[in-house]
Design a protein around this motif. Structure first.
Motif, short mmCIF file in Angstrom:
data_model
loop_
_atom_site.label_atom_id
_atom_site.label_comp_id
_atom_site.label_asym_id
_atom_site.label_seq_id
_atom_site.Cartn_x
_atom_site.Cartn_y
_atom_site.Cartn_z
N ALA A 43 0.82 -1.20 0.00
CA ALA A 43 0.00 0.00 0.00
C ALA A 43 0.86 1.26 0.00
N ALA A 44 1.95 1.25 0.77
CA ALA A 44 2.84 2.41 0.83
C ALA A 44 3.52 2.64 -0.52
N THR A 45 3.93 1.56 -1.17
CA THR A 45 4.57 1.69 -2.48
C THR A 45 3.59 2.22 -3.51
N ALA A 46 2.36 1.73 -3.46
CA ALA A 46 1.33 2.20 -4.39
C ALA A 46 1.11 3.69 -4.23
N ARG A 47 1.09 4.15 -2.99
CA ARG A 47 0.92 5.59 -2.74
C ARG A 47 2.09 6.38 -3.31
N ALA A 48 3.31 5.87 -3.14
CA ALA A 48 4.49 6.57 -3.65
C ALA A 48 4.51 6.61 -5.17
N GLU A 49 3.93 5.58 -5.82
CA GLU A 49 3.93 5.49 -7.28
C GLU A 49 2.69 6.11 -7.91
N LEU A 50 1.84 6.69 -7.07
CA LEU A 50 0.53 7.16 -7.52
C LEU A 50 0.61 8.14 -8.69
N PHE A 51 1.47 9.12 -8.58
CA PHE A 51 1.49 10.23 -9.53
C PHE A 51 2.57 9.97 -10.56
N GLY A 52 2.26 9.13 -11.55
CA GLY A 52 3.27 8.81 -12.55
C GLY A 52 2.74 7.84 -13.58
N PRO A 53 3.60 7.37 -14.46
CA PRO A 53 3.17 6.54 -15.60
C PRO A 53 2.68 5.16 -15.21
N THR A 54 3.03 4.68 -14.00
CA THR A 54 2.57 3.35 -13.57
C THR A 54 1.27 3.41 -12.78
N GLN A 55 0.66 4.57 -12.74
CA GLN A 55 -0.53 4.80 -11.92
C GLN A 55 -1.65 3.80 -12.21
N VAL A 56 -1.99 3.64 -13.48
CA VAL A 56 -3.14 2.80 -13.84
C VAL A 56 -2.87 1.35 -13.49
N SER A 57 -1.64 0.87 -13.73
CA SER A 57 -1.34 -0.52 -13.39
C SER A 57 -1.41 -0.74 -11.88
N TRP A 58 -1.06 0.28 -11.11
CA TRP A 58 -1.19 0.16 -9.65
C TRP A 58 -2.65 0.10 -9.24
N PHE A 59 -3.49 0.91 -9.86
CA PHE A 59 -4.92 0.83 -9.56
C PHE A 59 -5.43 -0.60 -9.80
N ALA A 60 -5.01 -1.19 -10.92
CA ALA A 60 -5.45 -2.55 -11.26
C ALA A 60 -4.91 -3.56 -10.25
N ARG A 61 -3.65 -3.39 -9.86
CA ARG A 61 -3.06 -4.35 -8.92
C ARG A 61 -3.76 -4.29 -7.57
N LEU A 62 -4.07 -3.11 -7.10
CA LEU A 62 -4.74 -2.99 -5.81
C LEU A 62 -6.13 -3.62 -5.85
N GLN A 63 -6.81 -3.50 -6.98
CA GLN A 63 -8.11 -4.16 -7.09
C GLN A 63 -7.95 -5.68 -7.02
N ARG A 64 -6.92 -6.22 -7.68
CA ARG A 64 -6.69 -7.66 -7.61
C ARG A 64 -6.36 -8.11 -6.18
N GLU A 65 -5.73 -7.23 -5.41
CA GLU A 65 -5.29 -7.57 -4.06
C GLU A 65 -6.29 -7.14 -2.99
N HIS A 66 -7.49 -6.75 -3.39
CA HIS A 66 -8.40 -6.16 -2.41
C HIS A 66 -8.68 -7.10 -1.24
#
Length: 762
Positions: free
Chosen positions: A351-374
Motif C-alpha cells: 500500500a505504501a509503495t502504491a501511494r508513492a507510485e501514484l502520480f506517474g506513468p505506472t498509476q493505472v497498473s497500480w490501480f489494477a493491482r490494488l483491485q486484484r489484491e483487495h
C-alpha cells in the motif's frame, strides 16, 4: 457435467420461493450447481444475475458493501451501504447468488431477509454448509454425484461412463492423461474409486491428479488403505465428512515436507496471491526464498493451488476447503501469529509503495493491482485492527489506499476503515493527520460536509502542532471544496491559493495538481476566464511532467468547462471527449458523469437539444448508481439546471421527456459510445440463447474476443479502452463464470450457441 436432476429441482424451488439455499459438505459441488442454475436462469432476470463470493470475507459488517461491489454499485453518498443496496434493488428483477455463506450465516440471513422484503422482484440463491434460517427459505441438500446402483444389474462400459461421478473422474483424468477413458480393463477400479470417495466432486478431483504417478488400480489400493483408518474414528462424524477429511489428509501426506509447510503458510492469504507475495510471506524458517517457486509448482501439480493467468503475473488460488485445512495445520504448528503478521507487513509495504507510485506513468497498473489484491488488503486491515497494538499500522494502510477507495467500488468501505482507525488511534501523530484529511475527502465525495469540516478542523490544529506544511496544504485544499459546497467561492479561492503555495513548498505534485484544478474551476465559476485557462493549463503541465493520467483527465475536464463558457464549443467537446476516453478506460463513473454533464451543456449550446436530452437521461442512471449527483462538484449544478430548462423549452415537454427516456434506456457503455461518437449505437437483434449470463453486455463482448484468441492488449485496442480496463473485465468474467482460464471462457462462449431450455421465474 451431470446434475440434471438437481439443477431441475433447484429451478423448481427458485420458481416457487424467492430464497433457495443449497446446503452440503464442503467440496460437494454447491457452487458449481448454483452457477449452472444461475446461467440457465439468466433470461428470467433482465436486471442481471450476480455472483457474490464470500469465502474470503470474515467481517460481517462488510457484507452489504461486498454485495454492492459484486453488483458493480458505486454509491458515493454517506448513507449506510445496506440502504444504498436496498434502493438499488428495490425495483430490480434480479438474481443474487450468495456463495459460501457459512462463516457469515447470521449476517447473510439478516441482509437477505431485508432485501427480499424491500425488493419484491429479487430472488436469492445461496450456498452454505447450513441453512440461513430465514422465513420463506427453501433448502436443498446437494447430494454427492450419482454412482451406479450397487444392487442393480451390471452396466455396460458406455453406461457406466455416463454416471455423474464417473464422468467427472474421466474428465479430470483426461486432463492428466489425454485420451483416458473407461475400458473393460479399468472399469471396476474406476467405479470403486468413485464409490470410495462417496461421489464427492472435490475428492474425485484431488484423487484423479494422482494418475500422474499411479495407475487407477494403484490409486484404488491407496484409497483402500487410507479409508480403512476411518473405521476407528468417531461414529458421530458423518461418513462424507470423514471421507473428505481423509482425502485431504492423503493429499497432504503425499506432499513433501516443504510443500506441506507452504500449503499451511499460503492459507493466510485471502482470495489469490502472486509469487512475490508467496516468497515474502511464506519464506524463511524451513523454506528458502529461492525454493518457493518450485514448491508452488509442486502444489499446482497436486491441485492444491489453482493457477490463474493474469496479464502482468500468474496468480494462485486455493479452494476454501483446502485453505481452512491449511489454516488448521498452521495453527497446530504454532506459526499462525508469525505468518499473519508477515502477511500484514507485506500488504502494508504494498500500500505504501502504491501511494508513492501514484502520480506517474505506472498509476493505472497500480490501480489494477490494488483491485486484484483487495481481499488481501482487507485481511491486512482486519488483522491490524483486531490485534492489540497494531491499529496505527491499520490506519496507515487505510490512508495509503486513498486512491484505491476512490477509483474502485470501495469508497464507503474505505471511509469505514478510516473512521475505525481514527477512533482507535487518538495520538496526535502525522499518521492521524494524514488519515483525517484523507477521510475528509471521502466524506466530501459522499456530501457529508459537516463531518468533513470537523475532521479538517482537527487536522489543521495537528498540522500546526507538528509543523507539517503538506498537511496544512491538504487542509486548505479540502476546506476550499467545503467552501464551494457552501456557495462561498471567494473563500474557496483563498484556500485553494494557500494550498497551491503549501504544496509547491512541500514539492507535492499530487496536492498541487488537485489545487490547481479546483482553483481553475472556481475562477471559471466566477467568470475570470483568463485566470481559469491559465490555471487549467498549468495543472495539465504538472501532470504531463510526471506522465500522470487520472488527475490530467480531471484537469482536461475543468479546462473544457471554461472553453465551453467562452463559446468555443468544438474545442470544449474535444477536451471533454479526451477526458471521457481516459475516465472510461479507468472505469471511473464520477469522472464519466462530469464529462457527460459538460457534453450535454455543449450540445444544448449548439442547439443539439435531442442529443442533450438523451445524455441527460443517461446521466440519471449514472448519478443514481453513484448516489450523489455531481459529487464533489456541486457548484456546477446551475449549468445542469440551465441545460435541462433550455432543452425542455426548445423541444417541448413531451418531446423532451421522450428523448430523456431514450437516454435512460441506454446501457452505460451505449451512453458512452453515444457521447463519444455522436450517434446512437446500432441495436442489432441478438438471439436470447446467445446472451451469456451473468455477464454484462460489455463483458459478453470481451468474452467473445477472448474466445477468438485475442490478447488483453489486442482486446483493449479493438474496443478503444485501456489494457487495465480489459484486464479488469476479464477478471470479473472469470469470477462470475467460476473459471480460472481463458480456455474455459472460450469453451463456454462456444456453448452459448446451443439451444437451451427456458427457465421461467414466478
Amino acid at each position: 457435467m451431470g446434475r440434471r436432476h438437481e439443477a431441475a429441482e433447484v429451478k423448481r424451488l427458485l420458481s416457487a420461493s424467492r430464497l433457495v439455499t443449497l446446503t452440503g459438505v464442503g467440496g460437494v459441488g454447491k457452487t458449481r450447481l448454483a452457477l449452472r442454475v444461475a446461467e440457465d436462469a439468466r433470461r428470467a432476470f433482465p436486471d442481471g444475475v450476480w455472483l457474490v463470493e464470500l469465502a474470503a470475507l470474515a467481517d460481517p459488517g462488510l457484507l452489504p458493501q461486498s454485495v454492492s461491489e459484486a453488483l458493480e454499485l458505486r454509491d458515493h453518498s454517506s448513507r449506510p451501504a445496506v440502504e444504498a443496496l436496498v434502493d438499488h434493488l428495490r425495483d430490480k428483477q434480479a438474481l443474487i447468488l450468495l456463495d459460501n455463506c457459512e462463516q457469515l450465516i447470521e449476517a447473510c440471513a439478516l441482509l437477505t431477509g431485508r432485501l427480499l422484503r424491500e425488493a419484491p422482484r429479487l430472488r436469492v440463491l445461496a450456498t452454505s454448509r447450513q441453512a440461513l434460517g430465514t422465513a420463506g427459505e427453501q433448502t436443498l441438500a446437494v447430494p454427492t454425484l450419482a454412482l451406479p446402483d450397487a444392487t442393480g444389474p451390471r452396466l455396460s462400459t458406455a453406461a457406466l461412463a455416463q454416471c455423474d461421478a464417473v464422468r467427472l473422474f474421466v474428465e479430470r483424468a483426461g486432463a492428466i492423461l489425454p485420451g483416458f477413458s473407461v475400458t473393460e480393463t479399468n472399469r471396476d477400479a474406476v467405479e470403486r474409486v468413485c464409490r470410495q470417495l462417496d461421489g464427492i466432486p472435490l475428492g474425485i478431483e484431488l484423487a484423479a491428479v494422482r494418475l500422474r504417478a499411479l495407475s487407477v488400480q494403484q490409486l484404488l489400493d491407496r484409497l483402500d488403505d487410507r479409508f480403512r483408518l476411518l473405521t476407528t474414528g468417531s461414529r458421530a462424524v458423518l461418513p462424507r465428512h470423514q471421507t473428505l477429511r481423509a482425502l485431504v489428509d492423503w493429499s497432504y501426506d503425499l506432499c513433501t515436507g516443504k510443500e506441506q509447510l507452504l500449503w499451511a503458510r499460503v492459507s493466510v492469504f485471502a482470495g489469490s496471491l502472486d509469487l512475490d507475495a508467496a516468497e515474502a510471506v511464506c519464506g524463511g524458517d524451513g523454506i528458502h526464498r529461492e525454493d518457493v517457486l518450485d514448491l508452488v509448482a509442486g502444489l499446482v501439480d497436486k491441485s492444491v493451488l489453482i493457477r490463474e493467468d493474469h496479464p502482468e503475473a500468474v496468480r494462485y488460488r486455493m479452494l476454501d476447503t483446502l485453505r481452512h485445512y491449511g489454516r488448521e495445520r498452521l495453527s497446530a504448528a504454532g506459526e499462525g501469529p508469525v505468518r499473519l503478521r508477515r502477511h500484514r507487513d507485506y500488504y502494508q509495504r504494498l500500500a505504501a509503495t502504491a501511494r508513492a507510485e501514484l502520480f506517474g506513468p505506472t498509476q493505472v497498473s497500480w490501480f489494477a493491482r490494488l483491485q486484484r489484491e483487495h481481499a488481501n488488503l482487507r485481511a491486512a486491515l482486519e488483522y491490524s485492527f483486531a490485534e492489540p497494538g497494531q491499529a496505527a499500522a491499520g490506519l496507515g494502510i487505510a490512508t495509503d489506499l486513498l486512491y484505491h477507495w476512490i477509483t474502485s467500488y470501495y469508497l464507503a468501505e474505505g471511509r469505514g476503515w478510516l473512521d475505525r482507525g481514527l477512533a482507535l488511534c487518538a495520538e496526535p501523530t502525522e499518521t492521524r493527520a494524514r488519515a483525517l484529511w484523507t477521510d475528509s475527502w471521502l466524506a466530501i465525495i459522499q456530501t457529508d460536509i459537516e463531518a468533513a469540516a470537523a475532521m479538517l478542523e482537527e487536522c489543521r490544529a495537528l498540522g500546526v502542532r507538528l509543523g507539517r506544511d503538506a498537511v496544512l496544504g491538504y487542509v486548505a485544499l479540502y476546506s476550499g471544496m467545503i467552501a464551494m459546497c457552501r456557495d462561498d467561492p471567494e473563500s474557496a479561492i483563498g484556500l485553494y491559493e494557500e494550498a497551491v503555495v503549501r504544496h509547491r513548498a512541500a514539492d507535492d505534485p499530487v496536492g498541487l495538481a488537485l489545487a490547481l484544478i479546483r482553483l481553475s474551476l472556481t475562477h471559471s465559476f466566477l467568470g475570470d476566464s483568463p485566470r481559469a485557462i491559465a490555471l487549467g493549463e498549468e495543472s495539465l503541465a504538472v501532470c504531463d511532467a510526471y506522465g500522470e493520467g487520472w488527475h490530467r483527465a480531471y484537469a482536461t475536464m475543468a479546462l473544457g468547462v471554461e472553453v465551453w463558457r467562452q463559446g468555443d464549443h468544438e474545442r470544449a467537446a474535444a477536451l471533454e471527449r479526451e477526458s471521457l476516453t481516459f475516465n472510461r478506460s479507468l472505469d471511473d463513473p464520477l469522472g464519466v458523469g462530469v464529462n457527460l454533464e459538460v457534453l450535454a451543456w455543449i450540445s444544448a449550446s449548439q442547439k443539439g437539444y435531442q442529443r442533450a436530452a438523451r445524455i441527460l437521461g443517461a446521466l440519471r442512471n449514472i448519478w443514481q448508481s453513484i448516489g450523489a449527483p455531481l459529487s464533489g462538484y456541486g457548484h456546477l449544478i446551475r449549468y445542469h439546471e440551465a441545460c435541462a430548462a433550455d432543452t425542455q423549452r426548445a423541444l417541448g415537454k413531451q418531446a423532451f421527456q421522450a428523448a430523456v427516456k431514450e437516454g435512460v434506456r441506454l446501457s452505460y457503455d451505449e451512453a458512452l459510445t453515444y457521447a463519444l461518437l455522436d450517434q446512437l449505437p446500432a441495436r442489432a437483434p441478438v438471439a436470447e440463447a446467445e446472451q451469456p449470463s451473468p455477464l454484462t453486455p460489455r463483458e459478453t463482448e470481451i468474452a467473445r474476443l477472448v474466445a477468438q484468441g485475442l490478447s488483453n492488449k489486442e482486446i483493449a485496442a479493438a474496443l478503444v479502452i485501456a489494457q487495465r480496463t480489459a484486464e479488469g473485465h476479464i477478471e470479473r468474467i472469470l469470477s462470475k463464470l467460476g473459471f480460472n482460464s481463458r480456455a474455459q471462457v472460450a469453451v463456454w462462449v462456444a456453448g452459448q450457441h446451443r439451444t437451451e431450455h427456458d427457465f421461467e421465474a414466478e
